[in-house]
Enzyme design. Structure first.
Site, PDB file in Angstrom:
ATOM      1  N   CYS A   8       8.924   4.110  -0.583  1.00  0.00           N
ATOM      2  CA  CYS A   8       7.643   3.600  -0.918  1.00  0.00           C
ATOM      3  C   CYS A   8       6.546   4.521  -0.262  1.00  0.00           C
ATOM      4  CB  CYS A   8       7.197   2.152  -0.074  1.00  0.00           C
ATOM      5  SG  CYS A   8       5.918   1.383  -1.093  1.00  0.00           S
TER       6      CYS A   8
ATOM      7  N   GLU B  84      15.344  -1.324   3.482  1.00  0.00           N
ATOM      8  CA  GLU B  84      15.532  -1.959   4.787  1.00  0.00           C
ATOM      9  C   GLU B  84      14.930  -3.381   5.021  1.00  0.00           C
ATOM     10  OE1 GLU B  84      13.393   0.158   3.573  1.00  0.00           O
ATOM     11  OE2 GLU B  84      11.406  -0.167   4.294  1.00  0.00           O
TER      12      GLU B  84
ATOM     13  N   GLY C 195       4.792   2.380   4.694  1.00  0.00           N
ATOM     14  CA  GLY C 195       3.720   1.952   5.348  1.00  0.00           C
ATOM     15  C   GLY C 195       2.386   2.244   4.654  1.00  0.00           C
TER      16      GLY C 195
ATOM     17  N   ILE D 257       6.810  -3.695  -2.212  1.00  0.00           N
ATOM     18  CA  ILE D 257       5.386  -4.288  -1.498  1.00  0.00           C
ATOM     19  C   ILE D 257       4.419  -3.145  -1.851  1.00  0.00           C
ATOM     20  CG2 ILE D 257       4.573  -4.670   0.819  1.00  0.00           C
ATOM     21  CD1 ILE D 257       7.119  -5.577   1.720  1.00  0.00           C
ATOM     22  N   ARG D 258       3.326  -3.753  -2.590  1.00  0.00           N
ATOM     23  CA  ARG D 258       2.295  -2.799  -2.951  1.00  0.00           C
ATOM     24  C   ARG D 258       2.551  -1.368  -3.662  1.00  0.00           C
ATOM     25  NH1 ARG D 258      -3.452  -1.103  -0.269  1.00  0.00           N
ATOM     26  NH2 ARG D 258      -4.505  -1.218  -2.163  1.00  0.00           N
TER      27      ARG D 258
ATOM     28  N   HIS E 230      12.227  -1.418  -0.836  1.00  0.00           N
ATOM     29  CA  HIS E 230      12.549  -1.467   0.553  1.00  0.00           C
ATOM     30  C   HIS E 230      13.855  -1.937   0.764  1.00  0.00           C
ATOM     31  CE1 HIS E 230       8.139  -0.357   2.035  1.00  0.00           C
ATOM     32  NE2 HIS E 230       7.903  -1.022   1.003  1.00  0.00           N
TER      33      HIS E 230
HETATM   34  N1  GLN Z   1       0.582   1.080  -1.038  1.00  0.00           N
HETATM   35  C1  GLN Z   1       1.038   1.889  -0.014  1.00  0.00           C
HETATM   36  C2  GLN Z   1       0.609   3.382  -0.027  1.00  0.00           C
HETATM   37  O1  GLN Z   1       0.126   3.654  -1.037  1.00  0.00           O
HETATM   38  C3  GLN Z   1       2.769   1.971   0.246  1.00  0.00           C
HETATM   39  C4  GLN Z   1       3.422   0.665   0.540  1.00  0.00           C
HETATM   40  C5  GLN Z   1       4.562   0.456   0.910  1.00  0.00           C
HETATM   41  O2  GLN Z   1       4.722   1.471   1.744  1.00  0.00           O
HETATM   42  N2  GLN Z   1       5.147  -0.683   1.042  1.00  0.00           N
HETATM   43  O3  GLN Z   1       0.541   4.377   0.623  1.00  0.00           O
END
Ligand code: GLN
Length: 225
Positions: A88, A181, A56, A143-144, A179
């Protein structure tokens, strides 16, 4: 008839339900025959063998953890034996050191650097063979994502590439900066459930790459159950 008080919590794995990819973790655990507990307040932690902190936004999640007193409660439960898995943003919250920021739960001796692959648009997928997790090559979705840039001597690196580590663990904490999931991969959830002492369905019953999974299972905005 057993007394009510002696009935253990259902399957004993919680998913932190404050922000981020909660539903996707719940569904993967259910595919493995488990019945996870949604954790929103400190009382929800009692009796849990393990807790997943989803991806998140780590700043947002960290603030919410503090507001609800869950940061201290999670650390206390960890010291009582509760296992943790952070995906993440969850991995960022568990890291002992966050580059240029204060740590949050600081339960794993790693240094992690946020948003290290670039912006949301630089998100990507990869594949990896991680023998500790599965004999099958697994899909990885970043993802990022952050990069784990250092791991202490007591930390086992499960997978890394180029200049970063992407999956690592100690006896009590698992982190992945990708991820599982959000893919058909059930291997990490099965691995974590076993680390927690649970008995998820075996790969002979539900394979590591679930053929019934499809992209709409998490983009379809369906209710949790
Ligand atoms: N970029 C988010 C952060 O720094 C992490 C992204 C993710 O959980 N997919 O919190």
């Amino acid at each position: 008839m057993p007394k009510l008080a002696s009935i253990p919590r259902p399957d004993g794995i919680g998913v932190l339900n404050l922000q981020g990819g909660v539903v996707e973790h719940v569904r993967h655990l259910k595919r493995l025959g488990l019945n996870p507990v949604l954790v929103k307040e400190t009382g929800d932690l009692s009796g849990l063998a393990g807790l997943i902190i989803p991806g998140g936004e780590s700043t947002c999640l960290g603030r919410l953890l503090k507001i609800f007193g869950l940061d201290r409660a999670i650390v206390d439960e960890y010291h009582r034996g509760m296992k943790l898995w952070g995906t993440c943003a969850g991995a960022i919250l568990l890291a002992g050191k966050i580059t240029a920021e204060d740590p949050c739960l600081a339960l794993l001796d790693i240094e992690i650097a946020r948003n290290s692959f670039g912006s949301q648009q630089d998100s990507f997928t990869d594949r990896a063979l991680i023998p500790e997790i599965s004999p099958t090559e697994l899909p990885l979705t970043f993802i990022r994502a952050p990069k784990i840039i250092k791991a202490g001597p007591a930390v086992r690196v499960l997978w890394g590439k180029d200049d970063f580590i992407a999956a690592a663990e100690s006896a009590g904490v698992l982190v992945t900066v990708f991820h599982p999931e959000l893919t058909p991969c059930l291997a990490f959830h099965r691995y974590f459930a076993r680390k927690c002492g649970m008995k998820p369905l075996s790969a002979a019953i539900v394979p590591d790459l679930d053929p019934s999974w499809d992209l709409t299972s998490w983009t379809g905005l369906l209710p949790v159950s």
